[in-house]
Design a protein around this motif. Structure first.
Motif, PDB file in Angstrom:
ATOM      1  N   PRO A   1       0.744  -1.159   0.012  1.00 45.39           N
ATOM      2  CA  PRO A   1       0.018  -0.201   0.181  1.00 45.39           C
ATOM      3  C   PRO A   1       0.887   1.289  -0.048  1.00 45.39           C
ATOM      4  O   PRO A   1       1.721   1.531   0.606  1.00 45.39           O
ATOM      5  N   VAL A   2       0.497   2.172  -0.848  1.00 45.77           N
ATOM      6  CA  VAL A   2       1.211   3.478  -0.822  1.00 45.77           C
ATOM      7  C   VAL A   2       0.273   4.780  -0.636  1.00 45.77           C
ATOM      8  O   VAL A   2       0.894   5.484   0.420  1.00 45.77           O
ATOM      9  N   PHE A   3      -0.643   4.646  -1.107  1.00 45.17           N
ATOM     10  CA  PHE A   3      -1.634   5.904  -0.804  1.00 45.17           C
ATOM     11  C   PHE A   3      -2.083   5.775   0.706  1.00 45.17           C
ATOM     12  O   PHE A   3      -2.023   6.951   1.289  1.00 45.17           O
ATOM     13  N   LYS A   4      -2.399   4.740   1.238  1.00 43.47           N
ATOM     14  CA  LYS A   4      -3.144   4.708   2.376  1.00 43.47           C
ATOM     15  C   LYS A   4      -2.322   5.123   3.586  1.00 43.47           C
ATOM     16  O   LYS A   4      -2.781   6.014   4.310  1.00 43.47           O
ATOM     17  N   PRO A   5      -1.055   4.650   3.815  1.00 43.02           N
ATOM     18  CA  PRO A   5      -0.275   5.286   4.734  1.00 43.02           C
ATOM     19  C   PRO A   5       0.311   6.643   4.416  1.00 43.02           C
ATOM     20  O   PRO A   5       0.933   7.537   5.559  1.00 43.02           O
ATOM     21  N   MET A   6       0.346   7.262   3.266  1.00 40.23           N
ATOM     22  CA  MET A   6       1.018   8.391   2.913  1.00 40.23           C
ATOM     23  C   MET A   6      -0.086   9.496   2.746  1.00 40.23           C
ATOM     24  O   MET A   6       0.380  10.698   2.696  1.00 40.23           O
ATOM     25  N   TRP A   7      -1.445   9.292   2.952  1.00 38.28           N
ATOM     26  CA  TRP A   7      -2.392  10.489   2.644  1.00 38.28           C
ATOM     27  C   TRP A   7      -2.039  11.649   3.590  1.00 38.28           C
ATOM     28  O   TRP A   7      -2.277  12.712   3.178  1.00 38.28           O
ATOM     29  N   PRO A   8      -1.596  11.534   4.787  1.00 37.55           N
ATOM     30  CA  PRO A   8      -1.481  12.533   5.840  1.00 37.55           C
ATOM     31  C   PRO A   8      -0.372  13.807   5.213  1.00 37.55           C
ATOM     32  O   PRO A   8      -0.383  14.953   5.421  1.00 37.55           O
ATOM     33  N   PHE A   9       0.719  12.915   4.788  1.00 35.52           N
ATOM     34  CA  PHE A   9       1.848  13.829   4.185  1.00 35.52           C
ATOM     35  C   PHE A   9       1.358  14.303   2.828  1.00 35.52           C
ATOM     36  O   PHE A   9       2.014  15.309   2.546  1.00 35.52           O
ATOM     37  N   MET A  10       0.536  13.619   1.932  1.00 40.37           N
ATOM     38  CA  MET A  10       0.107  14.449   0.792  1.00 40.37           C
ATOM     39  C   MET A  10      -0.565  15.500   1.050  1.00 40.37           C
ATOM     40  O   MET A  10      -0.521  16.421   0.241  1.00 40.37           O
ATOM     41  N   ILE A  11      -1.447  15.294   2.012  1.00 37.56           N
ATOM     42  CA  ILE A  11      -2.378  16.585   2.332  1.00 37.56           C
ATOM     43  C   ILE A  11      -1.635  17.611   3.056  1.00 37.56           C
ATOM     44  O   ILE A  11      -1.690  19.029   2.604  1.00 37.56           O
ATOM     45  N   ALA A  12      -0.529  17.339   3.860  1.00 37.75           N
ATOM     46  CA  ALA A  12       0.084  18.605   4.363  1.00 37.75           C
ATOM     47  C   ALA A  12       1.261  19.108   3.407  1.00 37.75           C
ATOM     48  O   ALA A  12       1.219  20.272   3.539  1.00 37.75           O
ATOM     49  N   GLY A  13       1.693  18.443   2.530  1.00 38.84           N
ATOM     50  CA  GLY A  13       2.471  18.853   1.565  1.00 38.84           C
ATOM     51  C   GLY A  13       1.829  19.942   0.530  1.00 38.84           C
ATOM     52  O   GLY A  13       2.226  20.879   0.070  1.00 38.84           O
TER      53      GLY A  13
END
Length: 62
Positions: free
Chosen positions: A12-24
């Protein structure tokens, strides 16, 4: 068993990374807004290093 480094189930790539994508994206948006407001400020409006000086001079005439 891994075949050429591929696993049976995708990692899984998107599921654990979504907070960092939103913050970025939020950080990018806020920095762009701050830059735009600084370019249009009175302090930097007439600065010759401002790449938008000619455009701002046209806007201020009207």
């Amino acid at each position: 068993m891994a075949f050429l480094g591929l696993r049976k189930w995708p990692v899984p790539v998107f599921k654990p990374m979504w907070p960092f994508m939103i913050a970025g994206s939020l950080t990018l948006y806020l920095i762009a807004k701050a830059q735009a407001s600084n370019i249009r400020s009175a302090e930097y409006r007439n600065d010759p290093r401002n790449p938008y000086a000619a455009q701002l001079a046209k806007e201020s005439i009207h």
